[in-house]
Motif scaffolding. Structure first.
Motif, PDB file in Angstrom:
ATOM      1  N   ALA A 154       0.811  -1.227   0.000  1.00 60.35           N
ATOM      2  CA  ALA A 154       0.000   0.000   0.000  1.00 60.35           C
ATOM      3  C   ALA A 154       0.833   1.261   0.000  1.00 60.35           C
ATOM      4  O   ALA A 154       0.315   2.335   0.328  1.00 60.35           O
ATOM      5  CB  ALA A 154      -0.964   0.005   1.182  1.00 60.35           C
ATOM      6  N   LEU A 155       2.108   1.189  -0.380  1.00 65.10           N
ATOM      7  CA  LEU A 155       2.929   2.405  -0.455  1.00 65.10           C
ATOM      8  C   LEU A 155       2.654   3.093  -1.787  1.00 65.10           C
ATOM      9  O   LEU A 155       2.775   2.477  -2.854  1.00 65.10           O
ATOM     10  CB  LEU A 155       4.417   2.051  -0.345  1.00 65.10           C
ATOM     11  CG  LEU A 155       5.360   3.245  -0.169  1.00 65.10           C
ATOM     12  CD1 LEU A 155       5.147   3.894   1.194  1.00 65.10           C
ATOM     13  CD2 LEU A 155       6.820   2.800  -0.296  1.00 65.10           C
ATOM     14  N   GLN A 192      -5.542   4.708   0.970  1.00 65.26           N
ATOM     15  CA  GLN A 192      -6.325   4.541  -0.256  1.00 65.26           C
ATOM     16  C   GLN A 192      -5.612   5.084  -1.495  1.00 65.26           C
ATOM     17  O   GLN A 192      -6.044   4.837  -2.622  1.00 65.26           O
ATOM     18  CB  GLN A 192      -7.669   5.270  -0.118  1.00 65.26           C
ATOM     19  CG  GLN A 192      -8.518   4.801   1.041  1.00 65.26           C
ATOM     20  CD  GLN A 192      -9.809   5.574   1.141  1.00 65.26           C
ATOM     21  OE1 GLN A 192     -10.552   5.692   0.142  1.00 65.26           O
ATOM     22  NE2 GLN A 192     -10.119   6.084   2.326  1.00 65.26           N
ATOM     23  N   VAL A 193      -4.490   5.849  -1.290  1.00 62.57           N
ATOM     24  CA  VAL A 193      -3.796   6.465  -2.413  1.00 62.57           C
ATOM     25  C   VAL A 193      -2.829   5.454  -3.022  1.00 62.57           C
ATOM     26  O   VAL A 193      -1.998   4.864  -2.319  1.00 62.57           O
ATOM     27  CB  VAL A 193      -3.031   7.730  -1.966  1.00 62.57           C
ATOM     28  CG1 VAL A 193      -2.255   8.331  -3.143  1.00 62.57           C
ATOM     29  CG2 VAL A 193      -4.008   8.743  -1.389  1.00 62.57           C
ATOM     30  N   SER A 194      -2.929   5.270  -4.352  1.00 59.42           N
ATOM     31  CA  SER A 194      -2.008   4.361  -5.040  1.00 59.42           C
ATOM     32  C   SER A 194      -0.928   5.109  -5.821  1.00 59.42           C
ATOM     33  O   SER A 194       0.151   4.573  -6.069  1.00 59.42           O
ATOM     34  CB  SER A 194      -2.774   3.440  -5.993  1.00 59.42           C
ATOM     35  OG  SER A 194      -3.423   4.207  -7.006  1.00 59.42           O
ATOM     36  N   LEU A 218      -6.622   7.027  -6.424  1.00 61.18           N
ATOM     37  CA  LEU A 218      -6.916   6.079  -5.351  1.00 61.18           C
ATOM     38  C   LEU A 218      -6.846   4.646  -5.870  1.00 61.18           C
ATOM     39  O   LEU A 218      -6.878   4.393  -7.083  1.00 61.18           O
ATOM     40  CB  LEU A 218      -8.291   6.374  -4.762  1.00 61.18           C
ATOM     41  CG  LEU A 218      -8.498   7.817  -4.238  1.00 61.18           C
ATOM     42  CD1 LEU A 218      -9.878   7.946  -3.594  1.00 61.18           C
ATOM     43  CD2 LEU A 218      -7.403   8.220  -3.273  1.00 61.18           C
ATOM     44  N   SER A 219      -6.748   3.740  -4.972  1.00 62.17           N
ATOM     45  CA  SER A 219      -6.592   2.332  -5.354  1.00 62.17           C
ATOM     46  C   SER A 219      -7.825   1.778  -6.074  1.00 62.17           C
ATOM     47  O   SER A 219      -7.721   0.803  -6.836  1.00 62.17           O
ATOM     48  CB  SER A 219      -6.299   1.487  -4.108  1.00 62.17           C
ATOM     49  OG  SER A 219      -7.326   1.678  -3.139  1.00 62.17           O
ATOM     50  N   ASP A 220      -8.986   2.377  -5.898  1.00 66.45           N
ATOM     51  CA  ASP A 220     -10.194   1.916  -6.579  1.00 66.45           C
ATOM     52  C   ASP A 220     -10.445   2.668  -7.876  1.00 66.45           C
ATOM     53  O   ASP A 220     -11.507   2.538  -8.488  1.00 66.45           O
ATOM     54  CB  ASP A 220     -11.412   2.042  -5.660  1.00 66.45           C
ATOM     55  CG  ASP A 220     -11.627   3.461  -5.156  1.00 66.45           C
ATOM     56  OD1 ASP A 220     -10.871   4.379  -5.581  1.00 66.45           O
ATOM     57  OD2 ASP A 220     -12.522   3.670  -4.305  1.00 66.45           O
ATOM     58  N   GLY A 221      -9.509   3.497  -8.311  1.00 63.72           N
ATOM     59  CA  GLY A 221      -9.614   4.192  -9.576  1.00 63.72           C
ATOM     60  C   GLY A 221     -10.146   5.612  -9.476  1.00 63.72           C
ATOM     61  O   GLY A 221     -10.132   6.348 -10.480  1.00 63.72           O
TER      62      GLY A 221
END
Length: 322
Positions: free
Chosen positions: A230-231, A263-265, A279-282
């Motif tokens: 999650a980094l 949540q930030v990708s 975010l990780s969900d787009g």
């Protein structure tokens, strides 16, 4: 032959006209006398006899005056000689008794000198002898960095007197380790040296041809290793601690709350005025500049609870969700 006429019977015989026979002689003109019962004369008072003193009294008075004059002359001569000695700088200074405070001060000064000498001697003994030497090196704060790595870089020979160890130089050498953010070296008497390190914490990862590089909050590339889960990835043209875009993107990441950061990708900063988050969900976040970063972070945390695909907090006074 004619006989002189006899004086009348009962008349007092006189030797001098106007004077009675047998009367005491009259005092000389200007001399005051008092009659006494026996017919003698009392001497006049001292004030009246001052000008009629006798030879003996006059001699005594003159001797007394000569002695007084001699005393005055002697005093004047001594004063003259003293003034001359003072002018010549040859005044004999009489020693003054030493005050108690001076004696106490001298004793304290002597005691201080003795303590200083003893301290210097003890310091020399400790500096040049192994009485207090680094027999043990204690390393704390390690995680990804090993103790052996810290000891090797510190280069402190066991048995070195502690006073001969330059702690600042040792700390600077330890800080050259890429994963070490800061280092502190302390002497622990009688025979230990403590090295405390603070490791760098990754906040973003950047892809390079040789693999992912980890960056801390200051933009320092401190390790080449697989990133923790999650980094977020950092997307900038020239990542580094002196790059404005890198510093702006990392400033945004460190301002977010932990649940939002999770949540930030990816964070992209093509410039300091156009920062975006993915975010990780787009979902996307339009951040804009680093102005009012704290307010934007609070508004974003509230907006993410609402459904949407794009969250715009570039103007924190009017955030939008699309």
């Amino acid at each position: 032959m004619t006989q002189p006429n006899p004086e009348p019977t009962g008349a007092a015989p006189t030797d001098v006209v106007g004077e009675e026979v047998g009367a005491p002689p009259a005092a000389p003109v200007g001399e005051a006398c008092d009659a006494t019962p026996d017919g003698g004369r009392e001497p006049a008072p001292e004030a009246e006899q001052a000008e009629f003193e006798g030879p003996r009294r006059r001699a005594r008075r003159e001797r007394a005056e000569r002695r007084a004059a001699q005393v005055r002359a002697t005093a004047i001569e001594e004063a003259r000689r003293e003034a001359k000695r003072r002018a010549d700088g040859r005044v004999a200074v009489q020693p003054k008794p030493v005050a108690r405070g001076v004696v106490r001060g001298l004793k304290m000064l002597l005691a201080t000198v003795i303590l200083v000498i003893v301290g210097i001697g003890l310091g020399l003994v400790l500096y040049f002898t192994p009485a207090m030497s680094a027999r043990d090196i204690v390393v704390s704060g390690t995680g990804a960095v090993t103790r052996e790595e810290v000891v090797d870089v510190a280069r402190v020979r066991p048995g070195t007197p502690l006073l001969q160890i330059d702690t600042k130089r040792v700390a600077d050498r330890v800080a050259t380790i890429r994963r070490v953010a800061s280092a502190r070296v302390q002497r622990q008497y009688p025979s230990a040296l403590r090295i405390t390190i603070v490791e760098r914490v990754p906040v973003a990862v950047v892809d390079f041809p040789d693999g992912p590089h980890l960056f801390d909050r200051d933009g320092v590339d401190f390790a080449t290793a697989p990133p923790p889960p999650a980094l977020p990835y950092l997307d900038v043209a020239d990542p580094g601690p002196s790059d404005p875009a890198t510093k702006a993107a990392l400033q945004v990441l460190t301002a977010l709350s932990p649940d939002v950061v999770a949540q930030v990708s990816r964070v992209a900063a093509p410039s300091v005025s156009s920062i975006t988050l993915t975010l990780s969900d787009g979902r996307a976040v339009i951040w804009g500049t680093t102005d009012r970063t704290g307010e934007k972070a609070e508004k974003l945390a509230a907006l993410l609870t609402q459904p949407g695909r794009t969250y715009d907090v570039s103007s924190p006074d009017l955030p939008t969700v699309k």
